[in-house]
Design a protein around this motif. Structure first.
Motif, PDB file in Angstrom:
ATOM      1  N   GLN A   2      -8.092   5.095   5.244  1.00  0.00           N
ATOM      2  CA  GLN A   2      -7.247   5.457   4.117  1.00  0.00           C
ATOM      3  C   GLN A   2      -7.847   4.986   2.805  1.00  0.00           C
ATOM      4  O   GLN A   2      -7.828   5.706   1.792  1.00  0.00           O
ATOM      5  CB  GLN A   2      -5.852   4.855   4.298  1.00  0.00           C
ATOM      6  CG  GLN A   2      -5.061   5.448   5.455  1.00  0.00           C
ATOM      7  CD  GLN A   2      -3.802   4.665   5.762  1.00  0.00           C
ATOM      8  OE1 GLN A   2      -3.662   3.521   5.342  1.00  0.00           O
ATOM      9  NE2 GLN A   2      -2.886   5.283   6.499  1.00  0.00           N
ATOM     10  N   ALA A   3      -8.395   3.762   2.805  1.00  0.00           N
ATOM     11  CA  ALA A   3      -9.031   3.221   1.608  1.00  0.00           C
ATOM     12  C   ALA A   3     -10.211   4.081   1.189  1.00  0.00           C
ATOM     13  O   ALA A   3     -10.404   4.376   0.006  1.00  0.00           O
ATOM     14  CB  ALA A   3      -9.481   1.778   1.855  1.00  0.00           C
ATOM     15  N   ILE A  19      -5.471   0.677  -7.134  1.00  0.00           N
ATOM     16  CA  ILE A  19      -5.947   0.032  -5.893  1.00  0.00           C
ATOM     17  C   ILE A  19      -7.032  -0.996  -6.139  1.00  0.00           C
ATOM     18  O   ILE A  19      -7.418  -1.717  -5.217  1.00  0.00           O
ATOM     19  CB  ILE A  19      -6.483   1.100  -4.919  1.00  0.00           C
ATOM     20  CG1 ILE A  19      -7.695   1.819  -5.517  1.00  0.00           C
ATOM     21  CG2 ILE A  19      -5.394   2.091  -4.544  1.00  0.00           C
ATOM     22  CD1 ILE A  19      -8.379   2.769  -4.555  1.00  0.00           C
ATOM     23  N   HIS A  49       4.386  -2.293   6.740  1.00  0.00           N
ATOM     24  CA  HIS A  49       4.960  -1.870   5.455  1.00  0.00           C
ATOM     25  C   HIS A  49       6.344  -2.475   5.230  1.00  0.00           C
ATOM     26  O   HIS A  49       6.657  -2.984   4.166  1.00  0.00           O
ATOM     27  CB  HIS A  49       5.036  -0.340   5.428  1.00  0.00           C
ATOM     28  CG  HIS A  49       5.824   0.167   4.283  1.00  0.00           C
ATOM     29  ND1 HIS A  49       5.473  -0.060   2.978  1.00  0.00           N
ATOM     30  CD2 HIS A  49       6.982   0.876   4.239  1.00  0.00           C
ATOM     31  CE1 HIS A  49       6.344   0.498   2.175  1.00  0.00           C
ATOM     32  NE2 HIS A  49       7.279   1.082   2.920  1.00  0.00           N
ATOM     33  N   TRP A  53       0.835  -1.213   0.000  1.00  0.00           N
ATOM     34  CA  TRP A  53       0.000   0.000   0.000  1.00  0.00           C
ATOM     35  C   TRP A  53       0.869   1.262   0.000  1.00  0.00           C
ATOM     36  O   TRP A  53       0.619   2.202  -0.739  1.00  0.00           O
ATOM     37  CB  TRP A  53      -0.906  -0.048   1.235  1.00  0.00           C
ATOM     38  CG  TRP A  53      -1.646   1.217   1.572  1.00  0.00           C
ATOM     39  CD1 TRP A  53      -1.522   1.955   2.688  1.00  0.00           C
ATOM     40  CD2 TRP A  53      -2.643   1.856   0.775  1.00  0.00           C
ATOM     41  NE1 TRP A  53      -2.369   3.033   2.675  1.00  0.00           N
ATOM     42  CE2 TRP A  53      -3.079   2.993   1.485  1.00  0.00           C
ATOM     43  CE3 TRP A  53      -3.208   1.593  -0.479  1.00  0.00           C
ATOM     44  CZ2 TRP A  53      -4.039   3.866   1.007  1.00  0.00           C
ATOM     45  CZ3 TRP A  53      -4.169   2.453  -0.952  1.00  0.00           C
ATOM     46  CH2 TRP A  53      -4.575   3.584  -0.226  1.00  0.00           C
ATOM     47  N   ASN A  54       1.897   1.241   0.802  1.00  0.00           N
ATOM     48  CA  ASN A  54       2.761   2.412   0.905  1.00  0.00           C
ATOM     49  C   ASN A  54       3.474   2.691  -0.418  1.00  0.00           C
ATOM     50  O   ASN A  54       3.619   3.842  -0.828  1.00  0.00           O
ATOM     51  CB  ASN A  54       3.774   2.199   2.034  1.00  0.00           C
ATOM     52  CG  ASN A  54       4.531   3.470   2.365  1.00  0.00           C
ATOM     53  OD1 ASN A  54       5.527   3.754   1.733  1.00  0.00           O
ATOM     54  ND2 ASN A  54       4.052   4.226   3.331  1.00  0.00           N
ATOM     55  N   MET A  75      -2.823  -0.995   5.130  1.00  0.00           N
ATOM     56  CA  MET A  75      -3.849  -0.032   4.751  1.00  0.00           C
ATOM     57  C   MET A  75      -5.023  -0.112   5.731  1.00  0.00           C
ATOM     58  O   MET A  75      -5.466  -1.194   6.116  1.00  0.00           O
ATOM     59  CB  MET A  75      -4.337  -0.318   3.331  1.00  0.00           C
ATOM     60  CG  MET A  75      -5.383   0.669   2.830  1.00  0.00           C
ATOM     61  SD  MET A  75      -6.094   0.194   1.251  1.00  0.00           S
ATOM     62  CE  MET A  75      -6.971  -1.299   1.725  1.00  0.00           C
ATOM     63  N   SER A 126       0.241   6.982   6.140  1.00  0.00           N
ATOM     64  CA  SER A 126       0.507   5.560   5.952  1.00  0.00           C
ATOM     65  C   SER A 126       1.922   5.212   6.384  1.00  0.00           C
ATOM     66  O   SER A 126       2.171   4.152   6.962  1.00  0.00           O
ATOM     67  CB  SER A 126       0.299   5.196   4.476  1.00  0.00           C
ATOM     68  OG  SER A 126       0.698   3.875   4.227  1.00  0.00           O
ATOM     69  N   ILE A 137      -3.731  -5.620  -0.494  1.00  0.00           N
ATOM     70  CA  ILE A 137      -3.254  -4.363   0.080  1.00  0.00           C
ATOM     71  C   ILE A 137      -3.527  -4.325   1.579  1.00  0.00           C
ATOM     72  O   ILE A 137      -2.754  -3.752   2.346  1.00  0.00           O
ATOM     73  CB  ILE A 137      -3.926  -3.155  -0.604  1.00  0.00           C
ATOM     74  CG1 ILE A 137      -3.695  -3.198  -2.103  1.00  0.00           C
ATOM     75  CG2 ILE A 137      -3.412  -1.851  -0.041  1.00  0.00           C
ATOM     76  CD1 ILE A 137      -4.350  -2.060  -2.846  1.00  0.00           C
ATOM     77  N   LYS A 138      -4.635  -4.950   2.013  1.00  0.00           N
ATOM     78  CA  LYS A 138      -4.987  -4.899   3.437  1.00  0.00           C
ATOM     79  C   LYS A 138      -3.911  -5.527   4.312  1.00  0.00           C
ATOM     80  O   LYS A 138      -3.738  -5.159   5.469  1.00  0.00           O
ATOM     81  CB  LYS A 138      -6.322  -5.624   3.654  1.00  0.00           C
ATOM     82  CG  LYS A 138      -7.512  -4.887   3.045  1.00  0.00           C
ATOM     83  CD  LYS A 138      -8.824  -5.511   3.461  1.00  0.00           C
ATOM     84  CE  LYS A 138      -9.002  -6.903   2.882  1.00  0.00           C
ATOM     85  NZ  LYS A 138     -10.319  -7.479   3.207  1.00  0.00           N
TER      86      LYS A 138
END
Length: 524
Positions: free
Chosen positions: A471-472, A426, A516, A357-358, A467, A508, A462-463
């Motif tokens: 943010q989503a 995404i 991350h 995600w980052n 994330m 994030s 991504i979760k």
């Protein structure tokens, strides 16, 4: 020379009788012998009897030792030259033909030529293979009538100004030497003697060489000029990369340059073949690795002018998130754009590796910064933003690679393209709505599930990388605002988009650091 002093006469006679013809003996004698104590009286008496002697040109001769050595060498050389009576200063010739061992020795006795006897009328030093410059000391014998230096290896220039002193010279032979050719102003000197006197001497102009030079000048030189002009023309128009950088157009490429860079447009250099574009990987003459897009579509002359004007603008773009455009080619049979090469994959392929995600947010930050640069610095330039047209630099920064020039509703179009790009970054790429590839389909699909069921449209992987739901929700909401065409007034500006994306990225980084870091090692 006649010596009135009995002791001196006896002494010189003993020396001459005991001297050997060999060079070392003469040199040794001259270095060790000294004039008798009353030698000056003898010289004075000789000058009284014969004032024409060269050493009598002064009232009182000062260099007695030099005159003494001259007297010895004169008597010795008289005998070597077979003059008969050598009792005095009356010998008439110096004949050292075919005497290569001793001739250079006598030439080195500058004091002898300085006081050369006035009776000497002929000097013959031929056939001795003597090397070096012209023996100028000989010309001090200004009374000579015959001078033969033929069949030697003399070289260099002849001292023409000294020859003018030889007013009695009637026979001169300088043939078979290696002298330098006389200048045109000195050739009148040759007219005083027979042409055989200078045969193969190097002095006479070589007519064969002259013919060759004339032929080259009249025929070869024009051909050389024509070939030079043709070569320079070929270089300037076909291969200007061979010219110094300050002489060539910095951004204009020729078909020959691109052909050379791609090994003749070989198949192994062909990266992709699209509908109307061939993409090649090439290496320029300065070792720069480039991406060459060749367009096969047919366009009008007016469209060609527009193409060139666009390229003139694109080569000026300079931002870390934009692919650098190096130049273009615009010839009747070839139209191409040359950009820097990037070994990194495009975003579309990169997303298949499940990046964190980052990392996705970092890409969005770089892309929107590049778009902001275009908006503020180049308001007429628009980018064609797609997941397939964003590449990676060597340091993994995103590079927007496709641009165009437009004057119509640029801001709204740029914001819409970024919104679609954001949703592609995404979305769940395994969904049929994404696989269809249509921009409107992915937008409508995401809008249908927002905000109640956002996890359905999100890439589930991504979760796992840190994330949060908040943010989503924020990032999807931003994407939908960018793609809302119902009211342009509701679209955020690029400045607002950049501010929002950076804020989400920073949050994030702060709150999702542990996850991350773990995901980076898993997805790289």
């Amino acid at each position: 020379m006649a010596f009135s002093d009995p002791y001196t006469a006896f002494f010189l006679t003993s020396v001459l009788l005991s001297s050997v013809v060999s060079s070392p003996s003469v040199i040794d004698d001259l270095n060790t012998l000294k004039p008798p104590p009353d030698f000056s009286v003898t010289i004075s008496n000789n000058c009284l009897k014969n004032p024409s002697l060269r050493y009598c040109n002064k009232n009182i001769p000062t260099d007695l030792h030099e005159i003494f050595k001259f007297s010895i060498v004169a008597s010795h050389l008289c005998k070597e030259s077979n003059n008969g009576d050598c009792s005095g200063d009356s010998f008439t010739k110096i004949d050292l033909r075919n005497r290569p061992k001793i001739t250079p020795l006598y030439l080195s006795f500058a004091f002898f030529w300085k006081y050369c006897p006035l009776t000497v009328l002929a000097i013959d030093l031929s056939n001795n293979s003597i090397k070096g410059n012209f023996p100028s000391d000989i010309l001090k014998c200004t009374q000579v009538q015959s001078l033969d230096l033929s069949h030697n290896k003399f070289n260099g220039d002849i001292p023409m100004e000294d020859f003018s002193l030889l007013s009695n010279l009637t026979l001169l032979n300088l043939s078979y030497n290696h002298f330098s050719e006389l200048s045109i102003s000195d050739t009148h000197f040759l007219e005083q003697f027979e042409s055989s006197s200078f045969l193969h001497s190097g002095l006479l102009p070589d007519h064969q060489k002259f013919k060759i030079k004339a032929t080259f000048f009249l025929v070869g030189f024009p051909i050389f000029v024509i070939l030079t002009v043709v070569s320079l023309g070929w270089i300037c128009f076909w291969r200007p990369d061979f010219l110094p950088s300050f002489l060539r157009h910095q951004h204009k490429f020729t078909p020959s340059m691109l052909k050379a860079a791609t090994s003749g447009f070989s198949q192994r250099n062909l990266v992709a073949k699209l509908a109307e574009i061939d993409i090649y990987r090439g290496i320029l003459r300065d070792e720069t690795e480039v991406r060459i897009e060749i367009y096969r579509d047919k366009i009008t002359s007016e469209q060609r002018k527009e193409f060139v004007e666009e390229c003139r603008i694109l080569v000026q773009l300079d931002h870390k998130n934009l692919v650098r455009v190096l130049g273009w080619c615009d010839r009747r049979n070839l139209r191409a754009i040359v950009t820097e090469w990037s070994d990194g994959v495009n975003i579309e392929r990169w997303l298949s590796k499940s990046p964190s995600w980052n990392k996705r947010l970092k890409i969005l930050v770089g892309v929107v910064e590049g778009m902001c640069y275009l908006k503020h610095q180049w308001p007429n330039v628009v980018c064609d933003l797609k997941a397939s047209s964003v590449l990676f630099s060597e340091d993994q920064a995103p590079l927007i690679s496709r641009f165009g020039i437009t004057d119509q509703n640029k801001d709204s179009r740029m914001v819409y393209m970024f919104g679609v790009f954001l949703l592609e970054m995404i979305a769940n790429r395994s969904s049929p709505n994404v696989l269809k590839g249509g921009k409107s389909s992915i937008v409508e699909w995401v809008r249908m599930h927002y905000p109640d069921n956002i996890w359905v449209v999100m890439d589930a992987r991504i979760k796992k990388t840190g994330m949060t739901y908040e943010q989503a929700s924020q990032i999807i909401g931003l994407g939908l605002m960018c793609t809302d065409l119902s009211n342009d007034q509701q679209q955020p500006s690029l400045h607002q988009i950049a501010k929002t994306v950076k804020r989400i990225y920073e949050s994030s980084t702060v709150f999702g650091a542990p996850n991350h870091k773990q995901s980076d090692s898993e997805t790289d």
